[in-house]
Write a protein that holds these residues in place. Structure first.
Motif, PDB file in Angstrom:
ATOM      1  N   PRO A 140     -23.795  13.704  -0.427  1.00 52.63           N
ATOM      2  CA  PRO A 140     -24.046  12.712  -1.736  1.00 52.63           C
ATOM      3  C   PRO A 140     -22.954  11.558  -1.987  1.00 52.63           C
ATOM      4  N   PRO A 141     -22.688  10.345  -1.871  1.00 54.29           N
ATOM      5  CA  PRO A 141     -21.612   9.397  -1.898  1.00 54.29           C
ATOM      6  C   PRO A 141     -20.644  10.056  -3.631  1.00 54.29           C
ATOM      7  N   THR A 142     -21.423  10.209  -4.155  1.00 55.12           N
ATOM      8  CA  THR A 142     -20.701  10.826  -6.184  1.00 55.12           C
ATOM      9  C   THR A 142     -19.999  11.287  -5.421  1.00 55.12           C
ATOM     10  N   THR A 143     -20.560  12.557  -4.969  1.00 52.76           N
ATOM     11  CA  THR A 143     -19.280  13.884  -4.767  1.00 52.76           C
ATOM     12  C   THR A 143     -18.486  13.279  -3.566  1.00 52.76           C
ATOM     13  N   ARG A 144     -19.066  12.926  -2.415  1.00 51.27           N
ATOM     14  CA  ARG A 144     -17.899  12.770  -1.667  1.00 51.27           C
ATOM     15  C   ARG A 144     -16.399  12.258  -2.914  1.00 51.27           C
ATOM     16  N   SER A 145     -16.573  11.039  -3.572  1.00 49.41           N
ATOM     17  CA  SER A 145     -16.083  10.397  -4.322  1.00 49.41           C
ATOM     18  C   SER A 145     -14.855  11.743  -5.676  1.00 49.41           C
ATOM     19  N   GLN A 146     -15.608  12.097  -6.171  1.00 47.53           N
ATOM     20  CA  GLN A 146     -15.237  13.189  -6.591  1.00 47.53           C
ATOM     21  C   GLN A 146     -14.654  14.532  -5.899  1.00 47.53           C
ATOM     22  N   THR A 147     -14.875  14.351  -4.449  1.00 45.12           N
ATOM     23  CA  THR A 147     -13.815  15.633  -4.356  1.00 45.12           C
ATOM     24  C   THR A 147     -12.714  15.186  -2.880  1.00 45.12           C
ATOM     25  N   ASN A 148     -12.225  13.501  -3.478  1.00 49.60           N
ATOM     26  CA  ASN A 148     -11.461  13.155  -2.515  1.00 49.60           C
ATOM     27  C   ASN A 148     -10.602  12.653  -4.167  1.00 49.60           C
ATOM     28  N   PRO A 149      -9.426  13.160  -3.861  1.00 48.42           N
ATOM     29  CA  PRO A 149      -8.560  12.566  -5.064  1.00 48.42           C
ATOM     30  C   PRO A 149      -7.920  11.272  -4.350  1.00 48.42           C
ATOM     31  N   GLU A 150      -8.187  10.432  -5.787  1.00 52.71           N
ATOM     32  CA  GLU A 150      -7.213   8.975  -5.175  1.00 52.71           C
ATOM     33  C   GLU A 150      -5.872   9.041  -5.274  1.00 52.71           C
ATOM     34  N   LEU A 151      -5.391   8.141  -4.079  1.00 51.33           N
ATOM     35  CA  LEU A 151      -4.696   7.944  -2.899  1.00 51.33           C
ATOM     36  C   LEU A 151      -3.610   6.754  -4.378  1.00 51.33           C
ATOM     37  N   SER A 152      -2.452   6.960  -4.194  1.00 49.66           N
ATOM     38  CA  SER A 152      -1.438   6.002  -4.425  1.00 49.66           C
ATOM     39  C   SER A 152      -0.245   5.406  -3.469  1.00 49.66           C
ATOM     40  N   LEU A 153      -0.082   4.567  -3.706  1.00 46.65           N
ATOM     41  CA  LEU A 153       1.039   3.608  -2.901  1.00 46.65           C
ATOM     42  C   LEU A 153       2.024   3.570  -3.763  1.00 46.65           C
ATOM     43  N   THR A 154       3.355   3.958  -3.804  1.00 49.09           N
ATOM     44  CA  THR A 154       4.147   3.583  -4.771  1.00 49.09           C
ATOM     45  C   THR A 154       5.077   2.336  -4.358  1.00 49.09           C
TER      46      THR A 154
ATOM     47  N   SER B 228       2.893   0.162  -7.185  1.00 52.12           N
ATOM     48  CA  SER B 228       3.615  -0.985  -7.264  1.00 52.12           C
ATOM     49  C   SER B 228       3.608  -2.516  -6.848  1.00 52.12           C
ATOM     50  N   PRO B 229       2.556  -3.382  -7.248  1.00 51.95           N
ATOM     51  CA  PRO B 229       1.808  -4.329  -6.842  1.00 51.95           C
ATOM     52  C   PRO B 229       2.847  -5.136  -6.402  1.00 51.95           C
ATOM     53  N   SER B 230       3.001  -5.784  -7.367  1.00 50.19           N
ATOM     54  CA  SER B 230       4.905  -7.112  -6.726  1.00 50.19           C
ATOM     55  C   SER B 230       5.114  -6.604  -5.068  1.00 50.19           C
ATOM     56  N   SER B 231       6.074  -4.981  -5.143  1.00 49.41           N
ATOM     57  CA  SER B 231       7.034  -5.498  -4.367  1.00 49.41           C
ATOM     58  C   SER B 231       5.903  -4.744  -2.969  1.00 49.41           C
ATOM     59  N   ILE B 232       4.955  -4.245  -3.552  1.00 46.33           N
ATOM     60  CA  ILE B 232       3.913  -3.993  -1.998  1.00 46.33           C
ATOM     61  C   ILE B 232       3.611  -5.443  -1.673  1.00 46.33           C
ATOM     62  N   THR B 233       3.327  -6.011  -2.610  1.00 43.00           N
ATOM     63  CA  THR B 233       2.219  -7.393  -2.211  1.00 43.00           C
ATOM     64  C   THR B 233       3.607  -7.829  -1.102  1.00 43.00           C
ATOM     65  N   ALA B 234       5.101  -7.933  -2.091  1.00 41.62           N
ATOM     66  CA  ALA B 234       5.918  -8.951  -1.593  1.00 41.62           C
ATOM     67  C   ALA B 234       6.732  -8.439   0.234  1.00 41.62           C
ATOM     68  N   LYS B 235       6.121  -7.316   0.419  1.00 38.82           N
ATOM     69  CA  LYS B 235       6.624  -6.894   1.941  1.00 38.82           C
ATOM     70  C   LYS B 235       5.657  -6.950   3.032  1.00 38.82           C
ATOM     71  N   LEU B 236       4.298  -6.929   2.470  1.00 39.11           N
ATOM     72  CA  LEU B 236       3.054  -7.595   2.882  1.00 39.11           C
ATOM     73  C   LEU B 236       3.472  -8.916   3.362  1.00 39.11           C
ATOM     74  N   ASN B 237       3.389 -10.035   1.940  1.00 44.05           N
ATOM     75  CA  ASN B 237       3.346 -11.197   2.865  1.00 44.05           C
ATOM     76  C   ASN B 237       4.605 -11.583   3.014  1.00 44.05           C
ATOM     77  N   THR B 238       6.437 -11.223   3.326  1.00 46.83           N
ATOM     78  CA  THR B 238       7.362 -10.463   4.091  1.00 46.83           C
ATOM     79  C   THR B 238       6.197 -11.324   6.036  1.00 46.83           C
ATOM     80  N   ALA B 239       5.646 -10.187   5.818  1.00 48.88           N
ATOM     81  CA  ALA B 239       5.087  -9.626   7.118  1.00 48.88           C
ATOM     82  C   ALA B 239       4.596 -10.622   7.559  1.00 48.88           C
TER      83      ALA B 239
END
Length: 343
Positions: free
Chosen positions: A2-16, A96-107
């Motif tokens: 079930p989707p609810t179980t999938r969400s609970q067993t997947n720890p949140e990923l983070s990109l810094t 770190s939204p501002s630094s990550i999106t800045a690099k993406l926008n540069t690309a």
């Protein structure tokens, strides 16, 4: 699972950070941008991006936030199809939204001149809190072939007149060509009737139309790849299943009485998805992979008036019944069937 179980067993990923990562722009739609991220050797990010692309929202677009889109995909879309037929996706927090999106926008800026003219100047939302990891359906090995197309409306509109000679897609193309003849004349051959997708197994005309539409250009259109695509078009179960899901969630059309907005929302989402095909280099030892993507929830409260207005225009202008003036040329499966019955 079930989707609810999938969400609970997947720890949140983070990109810094995307420091030292190679960033390649892959594609975009009206509301999102997609990038390939290649981390440096031995980076902990390798396990995150292995087999996945990074999707991020564009600035100045009015769409549902990513957590809402992911929840909708898990609870509403996933139960409709086998997981093997869906491009997998997962949230990732941009710490770190501002630094990550800045690099993406540069690309993004390095390929600005190659973007669609109406997309040029748009950029990643600088305050984006979440991105989305989406399964990479590009070629895995050098001999693989990846294709993409939109199935569109796989059944006639429930609102269309009983005497219709065109499906909803072909009626809309007739309307567009009537309003902008010089533009759409050059694109007519590229937009076949989507109903042909369902008749490739017994109609040579349908198969020819769809092969012309989907098949790769030279030199990728080798005999083995064309054979694989032909076999898939003639035998797949995914498109009939998509058609049934579209029908099941829209019994009345946008003009019907007692319209259920959430059901219509799902039907319209299913009518605007993309289908990715990956033909492996060692076909037929390995089968063709077919997966649906771009299944973001529509905002039916804002879209309903547009859907209803377009449907009225198609009906009242005679585009469903091929009665518009001047008559536009289309190649709808419905019209071909009606003609064959007369002959």
């Amino acid at each position: 699972m079930p989707p609810t179980t999938r969400s609970q067993t997947n720890p949140e990923l983070s990109l810094t950070s995307l420091e030292d990562c190679q960033i390649k722009f892959i594609g975009e739609g009206a509301a999102n941008l997609v990038f390939a991220i290649t981390p440096p050797p031995n980076s902990p990010l390798t396990s995150i991006f292995n087999g996945y692309l990074l999707r991020v929202p564009k600035a100045e677009t009015k769409t549902h936030d990513y957590p809402s889109l992911q929840s909708y995909w898990e609870t509403t879309i996933c139960p409709l199809f086998p997981s093997s037929n869906l491009v997998q996706q997962r949230l990732i927090r941009l710490s770190s939204p501002s630094s990550i999106t800045a690099k993406l926008n540069t690309a993004l800026g390095t390929v600005e001149s190659t973007r669609r003219p109406d997309f040029q100047g748009t950029c990643v939302l600088s305050s984006a809190e979440y991105g989305m990891l989406v399964e990479d359906m590009r070629s895995v090995s050098g001999g693989d072939l990846s294709l993409e197309f939109k199935p569109k409306w796989l059944s006639p509109s429930p609102s269309a007149p009983p005497s219709s000679l065109r499906c909803r897609n072909c009626a809309r193309e007739a309307l567009r060509n009537s309003l902008h003849p010089s533009h759409h004349k050059s694109h007519h051959a590229k937009i076949p009737c989507p109903l042909d997708l369902l008749h490739c197994s017994h109609s040579s005309a349908s198969l020819s139309n769809m092969m012309s539409y989907i098949s790769p250009p030279p030199p990728l259109n080798t005999v083995s790849k064309l054979d694989a695509l032909t076999a898939w078009l003639q035998s797949n179960t995914l498109l009939p299943q998509l058609r049934q899901a579209q029908i099941a969630h829209d019994k009345t059309g946008p003009l019907g009485e007692g319209i259920n907005g959430e059901e219509l929302q799902l039907a319209m989402t299913l009518r605007d998805c993309s289908c990715f095909l990956r033909i492996p280099s060692d076909y037929p030892r390995q089968p063709v992979e077919a997966k649906l993507a771009d299944l973001d929830k529509k905002n039916w409260e804002k879209k309903l008036s547009y859907w209803q207005g377009l449907e009225r225009e198609l009906i009242e202008g005679g585009y469903y019944e091929a009665k518009e003036e001047p008559r536009q040329v289309t190649d709808c499966w419905l019209e071909r069937q009606a003609k064959s019955l007369k002959d």
